[in-house]
Motif scaffolding. Sequence first.
Motif, PDB file in Angstrom:
ATOM      1  N   LEU A 151     -23.235  33.081 -26.777  1.00 50.07           N
ATOM      2  CA  LEU A 151     -24.497  32.343 -26.747  1.00 50.07           C
ATOM      3  C   LEU A 151     -24.778  31.815 -25.350  1.00 50.07           C
ATOM      4  CD1 LEU A 151     -24.511  30.354 -30.076  1.00 50.07           C
ATOM      5  CD2 LEU A 151     -26.178  32.002 -29.332  1.00 50.07           C
ATOM      6  N   PHE A 152     -23.719  31.339 -24.696  1.00 52.54           N
ATOM      7  CA  PHE A 152     -23.843  30.831 -23.334  1.00 52.54           C
ATOM      8  C   PHE A 152     -24.438  31.906 -22.432  1.00 52.54           C
ATOM      9  CE2 PHE A 152     -21.983  29.764 -19.175  1.00 52.54           C
ATOM     10  CZ  PHE A 152     -22.355  28.436 -19.088  1.00 52.54           C
TER      11      PHE A 152
ATOM     12  N   VAL B 273     -26.825  24.192 -22.043  1.00 51.17           N
ATOM     13  CA  VAL B 273     -25.886  24.977 -21.229  1.00 51.17           C
ATOM     14  C   VAL B 273     -24.750  24.079 -20.759  1.00 51.17           C
ATOM     15  CG1 VAL B 273     -25.635  26.207 -19.064  1.00 51.17           C
ATOM     16  CG2 VAL B 273     -27.559  26.702 -20.526  1.00 51.17           C
TER      17      VAL B 273
ATOM     18  N   LEU C 189     -32.802  22.873 -22.677  1.00 50.46           N
ATOM     19  CA  LEU C 189     -32.022  24.096 -22.444  1.00 50.46           C
ATOM     20  C   LEU C 189     -30.914  23.836 -21.428  1.00 50.46           C
ATOM     21  CD1 LEU C 189     -31.704  27.082 -23.047  1.00 50.46           C
ATOM     22  CD2 LEU C 189     -33.132  27.560 -21.089  1.00 50.46           C
TER      23      LEU C 189
ATOM     24  N   VAL D 280     -20.267  22.096 -31.407  1.00 48.17           N
ATOM     25  CA  VAL D 280     -20.855  22.600 -30.162  1.00 48.17           C
ATOM     26  C   VAL D 280     -22.139  23.366 -30.461  1.00 48.17           C
ATOM     27  CG1 VAL D 280     -20.464  24.036 -28.146  1.00 48.17           C
ATOM     28  CG2 VAL D 280     -18.573  22.825 -29.150  1.00 48.17           C
ATOM     29  N   TYR D 281     -22.114  24.147 -31.550  1.00 51.89           N
ATOM     30  CA  TYR D 281     -23.289  24.958 -31.891  1.00 51.89           C
ATOM     31  C   TYR D 281     -24.511  24.095 -32.128  1.00 51.89           C
ATOM     32  CZ  TYR D 281     -20.477  29.058 -32.443  1.00 51.89           C
ATOM     33  OH  TYR D 281     -19.657  30.090 -32.199  1.00 51.89           O
TER      34      TYR D 281
ATOM     35  N   MET E  57     -25.807  22.927 -28.787  1.00 50.46           N
ATOM     36  CA  MET E  57     -26.271  24.069 -28.016  1.00 50.46           C
ATOM     37  C   MET E  57     -27.573  24.640 -28.573  1.00 50.46           C
ATOM     38  SD  MET E  57     -23.641  27.033 -27.409  1.00 50.46           S
ATOM     39  CE  MET E  57     -24.017  28.209 -26.161  1.00 50.46           C
TER      40      MET E  57
ATOM     41  N   VAL F 219     -29.952  35.694 -30.475  1.00 52.55           N
ATOM     42  CA  VAL F 219     -29.357  34.436 -30.940  1.00 52.55           C
ATOM     43  C   VAL F 219     -29.146  34.468 -32.452  1.00 52.55           C
ATOM     44  CG1 VAL F 219     -29.713  31.961 -31.150  1.00 52.55           C
ATOM     45  CG2 VAL F 219     -30.271  33.100 -29.032  1.00 52.55           C
TER      46      VAL F 219
ATOM     47  N   ILE G  82     -16.367  23.361 -24.289  1.00 51.39           N
ATOM     48  CA  ILE G  82     -15.344  24.414 -24.279  1.00 51.39           C
ATOM     49  C   ILE G  82     -14.239  24.068 -23.290  1.00 51.39           C
ATOM     50  CG2 ILE G  82     -14.923  26.807 -23.651  1.00 51.39           C
ATOM     51  CD1 ILE G  82     -16.453  27.167 -25.906  1.00 51.39           C
TER      52      ILE G  82
ATOM     53  N   MET H 184     -28.103  32.682 -23.355  1.00 53.65           N
ATOM     54  CA  MET H 184     -29.031  31.667 -22.857  1.00 53.65           C
ATOM     55  C   MET H 184     -29.119  31.680 -21.342  1.00 53.65           C
ATOM     56  SD  MET H 184     -28.009  28.488 -25.221  1.00 53.65           S
ATOM     57  CE  MET H 184     -28.207  28.562 -26.974  1.00 53.65           C
ATOM     58  N   PHE H 185     -27.975  31.859 -20.705  1.00 57.45           N
ATOM     59  CA  PHE H 185     -27.926  31.759 -19.250  1.00 57.45           C
ATOM     60  C   PHE H 185     -28.665  32.911 -18.593  1.00 57.45           C
ATOM     61  CE2 PHE H 185     -25.429  30.691 -15.355  1.00 57.45           C
ATOM     62  CZ  PHE H 185     -25.716  29.347 -15.383  1.00 57.45           C
TER      63      PHE H 185
ATOM     64  N   SER I  14     -22.361  23.308 -23.783  1.00 67.01           N
ATOM     65  CA  SER I  14     -21.431  24.360 -24.181  1.00 67.01           C
ATOM     66  C   SER I  14     -20.304  24.472 -23.183  1.00 67.01           C
ATOM     67  CB  SER I  14     -22.161  25.687 -24.346  1.00 67.01           C
ATOM     68  OG  SER I  14     -23.008  25.902 -23.257  1.00 67.01           O
TER      69      SER I  14
ATOM     70  N   VAL J 198     -19.469  31.031 -28.868  1.00 75.83           N
ATOM     71  CA  VAL J 198     -20.135  30.059 -27.987  1.00 75.83           C
ATOM     72  C   VAL J 198     -20.360  30.690 -26.620  1.00 75.83           C
ATOM     73  CG1 VAL J 198     -19.857  27.872 -26.788  1.00 75.83           C
ATOM     74  CG2 VAL J 198     -19.285  28.027 -29.171  1.00 75.83           C
TER      75      VAL J 198
ATOM     76  N   TRP K 196     -31.462  24.828 -27.141  1.00 78.71           N
ATOM     77  CA  TRP K 196     -32.090  26.137 -26.924  1.00 78.71           C
ATOM     78  C   TRP K 196     -33.347  26.291 -27.778  1.00 78.71           C
ATOM     79  CZ3 TRP K 196     -32.702  30.080 -30.534  1.00 78.71           C
ATOM     80  CH2 TRP K 196     -33.248  31.236 -30.009  1.00 78.71           C
TER      81      TRP K 196
END
Lengths: 411, 205
Positions: free
Chosen positions: B77-78, A166, A162, A146-147, A150, B35, A173, B81-82, A169, B74, A154
């Motif tokens: 990070l979400f 989002v 981006l 996932v990283y 993601m 990050v 999950i 970023m969000f 991720s 995660v 980003w």
Amino acid sequence: MNSLLATVDPLYNHGVTWAVVLIVVIRVVAAFAVLMGSVIIMIWFERKAISDMQSRIGPQRWGPFGLLQTLADGAKLFFKEDLIPAGANRLVFKLAPYLVLIPALITFAIVPVGGTLHIAGHPVLLQVANPPVGILLMLAMSGISVYGVMLAGWASGSKYPLMSSVRASAQMISYEAALGMTIVTIILVTGSLSTHDIVISQGQGIWHWNLIRLGIVPFVVFIIAITAELNRPPFDVVEADSELVGGFHTEYSSLRFALFYLAEFMNTITMSAMMVTLFLGGPAGWVPNVAHLRWLFPIAWFVVKTVGFAFAYVWFRAALPRFRYDQVMDLGWKRLIPLSLGWMIVVAGFLVAPAWGFAMAAVVLVAWILLTRAFELGYTRERGVDSPLPVVGERPLPGEVLRAITDREAQ
Amino acid sequence: MIAIAYGWPDVLVFATAALLIVVGALGVIATRHPVHAALSLIMTLFGVAVAFVAQSADFLAAVEIIVYAGAIVVLFLFVIMFLGVDRDEGTRIEPLVGQRTLAALGAVITVAGLITLMARSHWVTGATSVSTAGVPLAHGSGNVRQLGTAVFTTYLFAFEATAALLIIAVVGAVVLARREQRRDAEDEATSSPSDAPTDLEGSER
């Protein structure tokens, strides 16, 4: 159970000798070569099969039947210019492809490809490693990949990647929960985490395969969840080319892009193999009594089953339209997670005693009715009883409602 | 001297794990970029997982990666970023007055407590002696059985209490989030947005 546990990986027994190290090195190299070779074939197979389904010819120029097309593409990508966007976070941008590739390589290590060989007195499992955590390694590695997705999105410093990261991720999950719970049902039945034990426990014939032993439901949940984890169609909202240009790897070019591409196909193959391992008994199958060649048949069975699933993925891609993002979330959280949780409880009940199993089934049924009612209440409360907008995903769609209203006003 | 007691491979593994943990932990507090800090945290978690494997706690190592590295960071990070806080932050301004003094005090108390524990009893668990009541420590797959038995018999109450706590936290978060939304909708309806209370709401969250 003790006989199962006795065949632990030699790496975990103390007293490692050079022979053991050599066998491990050979296994690693062999697995790497097999995986790379099958990726080349898989890419060709997917393009050829898709073109057949779409009435096209597909790759045909390089090699017989276009078999060398993948190598030609690889050479082209190798010589392309490697770009890093000005707004990118350089360190993370360079790191991200490896975070996708390495988990893809490691996951294949726990797939049992065949039975046990005996080379020079050493029992050799036909899998790179048989760690005690077994199948949990797959969950851990899918968590790490996932990283890659993601951070790639980003670090590109660009809008569409981006958005894609989002989405990625959230999607990965969400489906990991359903995935984990179906795996728990398998672990409950097997009594061990190791993939080797999981395969052995399904070895006594087709009625012992987890596909049938657990009821079909965990398999269906697993195949849906794993397709979503792979970001393959119909769950490819992450790289939806009609909405997000190319998704998280829009800004990638040359070798870095090739790494993402490689990892995607590697994951497709590994997850096909994983489904065979978990639900179809892995290398289990009919073995004729041929001298010196008995070891070959389990491998052949394994390959046949895996190719079946690989074809299913190609078929999905050709046949199914892409889900909308909200539908992806809806399916994951409101349907697959409750379903897999309920099924896990019922399976656990039946493992204790049939009476408990039926009791648990009754409990799950009541919970299901309550949950359905709760969803219904939630929708009406959110949208109002007389809202012109219908429940998500039902016809008429919001666009059609608006169309009807504007048409009415125009008259 | 350490090598005599444990053997070189063990020392090497420990050194690697310790290096990962310490460098990662320093990275979390030293890097200015959120990050990068999150990535350092992942490195620490991997180091801890390696240390768990070295102690034959394979299951804990796997869970560490799946739950902490695979899900919780995660989500960090979400959120980073969000909410768009993914840029360097100035550390000169102290948003909460007195926060740094309190943090320093907390660190001193923790370190003092740890040193006291190390001096007086077994330094990891705080127990004065370690015994498994005659049961040998499990290796490999036995991990799950032993942990499961402990969690669902001896520590059942703590386990269930934790579960209840987590559910309460989730329900609370949902309730808070939805209330905010409804108030926003009412504000839009009356069309009298006032800037003063939004700051307070932000800090409540």
